[in-house]
Write an enzyme that holds these catalytic residues in place. Structure first.
Site, PDB file in Angstrom:
ATOM      1  N   ASP A  42       0.859  -1.187   0.000  1.00 34.22           N
ATOM      2  CA  ASP A  42       0.000   0.000   0.000  1.00 34.22           C
ATOM      3  C   ASP A  42       0.894   1.235   0.000  1.00 34.22           C
ATOM      4  OD1 ASP A  42      -2.262   1.869   0.634  1.00 34.22           O
ATOM      5  OD2 ASP A  42      -3.329   0.004   1.026  1.00 34.22           O
TER       6      ASP A  42
ATOM      7  N   HIS B  81       1.953   2.011  -3.218  1.00 37.71           N
ATOM      8  CA  HIS B  81       1.040   2.976  -3.825  1.00 37.71           C
ATOM      9  C   HIS B  81       1.578   4.396  -3.778  1.00 37.71           C
ATOM     10  CE1 HIS B  81      -2.647   0.103  -3.154  1.00 37.71           C
ATOM     11  NE2 HIS B  81      -1.695  -0.419  -3.913  1.00 37.71           N
TER      12      HIS B  81
END
Length: 450
Positions: free
Chosen positions: A272, A295
């Site tokens: 993430d 991310h």
């Protein structure tokens, strides 16, 4: 021989004459009749930097951390978890031993250190609370590996290790916090459920002030790796944070409701965000971070809850992102309560095969919805400066702001992002929707959006 003797006599006369002059000068200076002319200092390149480093070195917390790392303070009392019954073989649960060690170390009125020596230690939910005795920061020295229990029922809260209500904390060591997240990732549905039950954070800091965390390794957290909330003056540097790119919601460092947090010299690769910052973050500095996979570095999501505190003063600079889903991102929920995000700087960044290098998304998580109620988060004073590298998407700059509260004062200067996809997909492009007062300067690849 006569010439040599004559030379010596001449030298003696010169020495006597010089001594007389020095005596006269001292007498005149003492009576105020004459002041010596001091040499004008010559500027030396880098002297300002040296003085800045010296000033920084005088910070008591930084000095204590440096001494703790090098083991220079012989007055420090060491509390070893082995003395309290911890098992370094990793076979037995050492949770109770760790807790007892912390209590005694925290209540010691002088300088003290909790030592986790080399070895492997099984631990469940650990709560390290203040308020601790004495004016000096408490030191936690982790040299071994802490393995979180795999049974999720062992953790009743959102953390594996919690530091709470502490003023003055130093965490050092080359040890490892292993969340053993692979045992629970299959149960996480946070990617599809915004109201999901969060998995435990490897290390959480809640209401902590004046803390340094250095040279720590966090691997395979069940949830976030490091969480910082309600805290002030936190420095995180020389960290290594890793988890597989398919691991859900394993943000590297997650910050909320905190002020004056500095992150530097970190290598972060997770499933993430490498670093995420949500409501109430002020005066956050991120530099020299190597991010990927993951991310990217994100502000948000913002506007999910009522009465969210504003975000202000975020600086991300001198970072490299490789193979990430996003580069630098600001994201807010549609139909959000009012709040604001301002004074945001993203500078001197390198993007290596990043899908969305620059993105502002004020329609976050609204895909495939026919009607979108605009976000009420006001975004302003945002600077994207000196950002270069490669994009795996033809849309390298994607700015989508709120229709009700358009973005204000968005600057893009010296943007050079080359598209690495197939030529048939077209050239690299940019989009800017509902952005007022756009400022462009220097190189603009993709071309500036209007």
């Amino acid at each position: 021989m006569a010439k040599i003797i004559g030379g010596r006599k001449f030298n003696i006369i010169r020495v006597v004459f010089a001594l007389v002059l020095v005596a006269l000068a001292s007498l005149c200076e003492a009576k105020g009749l004459w002041k010596p002319r001091l040499p004008v200092p010559v500027p030396v390149p880098g002297v300002g930097l040296v003085r800045a480093r010296v000033a920084k070195a005088r910070d008591p917390l930084a000095i204590q951390a440096s001494e703790a790392i090098r083991g220079l303070d012989l007055t420090e009392k060491v509390f070893n978890v082995l003395t309290y019954g911890a098992d370094a073989s990793g076979l037995d649960d050492s949770t109770e031993a760790f807790m007892k060690t912390w209590v005694d170390m925290c209540h010691w009125n002088g300088k003290s250190r909790m030592l986790v020596p080399r070895g492997t230690f099984q631990v469940g939910e650990l709560v390290f609370q203040g308020k601790c005795a004495g004016p000096a920061a408490k030191v936690v020295d982790i040299k071994g590996t802490l393995k979180a229990l795999t049974d999720p029922s062992s953790f009743t809260s959102d953390y594996c290790i919690l530091f709470q209500l502490i003023d003055g904390l130093i965490i050092i060591g080359s040890g490892v916090i292993d969340g053993q997240g692979a045992s629970v990732w299959q149960y996480s549905d946070c990617n599809s459920n915004s109201n999901c039950q969060r998995m435990p954070i490897n290390v959480k800091f809640d209401t902590v002030s004046h803390a340094i965390v250095s040279r720590l390794n966090s691997v395979d957290s069940k949830g976030f790796h490091i969480g910082v909330t309600n805290s002030n003056n936190i420095r995180l540097y020389n960290l290594r944070i890793t988890a597989p790119d398919e691991s859900p919601n394993t943000d590297g460092i997650h910050i909320s409701k905190s002020n004056n947090v500095k992150i530097s010299n970190a290598v972060i690769g997770t499933g993430d965000d490498c670093i995420s910052m949500i409501q109430g973050c002020t005066d956050i500095t991120i530099k020299k971070v190597f991010c990927g996979p993951g991310h990217g570095i994100s502000i948000g999501s913002l506007g999910k809850y009522k009465n969210e505190a504003d975000v202000r003063g975020i600086t991300v600079k001198n970072c490299t992102l490789t193979g990430t889903e996003n580069g630098v991102r600001i994201k807010t929920w549609p139909d959000s309560p009012p709040s604001a995000a301002s004074k945001l700087i993203f500078a001197n960044l390198v993007m290596n095969n990043v899908k969305n290098p620059i993105i502002i998304d004020q329609e976050y998580n609204s895909h495939n919805k026919k009607q979108i109620v605009p976000s009420r988060v006001k975004i302003s004073d945002v600077h994207f400066v000196n950002i270069r590298g490669t994009s795996t998407s033809p849309l390298a700059v994607n700015i989508v702001c709120s229709k009700q509260f358009p973005c204000q004062q968005i600057q893009l200067k010296n943007i050079n992002l080359q598209y690495t996809g197939l030529p048939s997909k077209g050239p690299v492009t940019s989009t800017c929707l509902n952005a007022q007062g756009l400022l462009f300067g220097g190189i603009q690849i993709p071309p500036a959006c209007k």
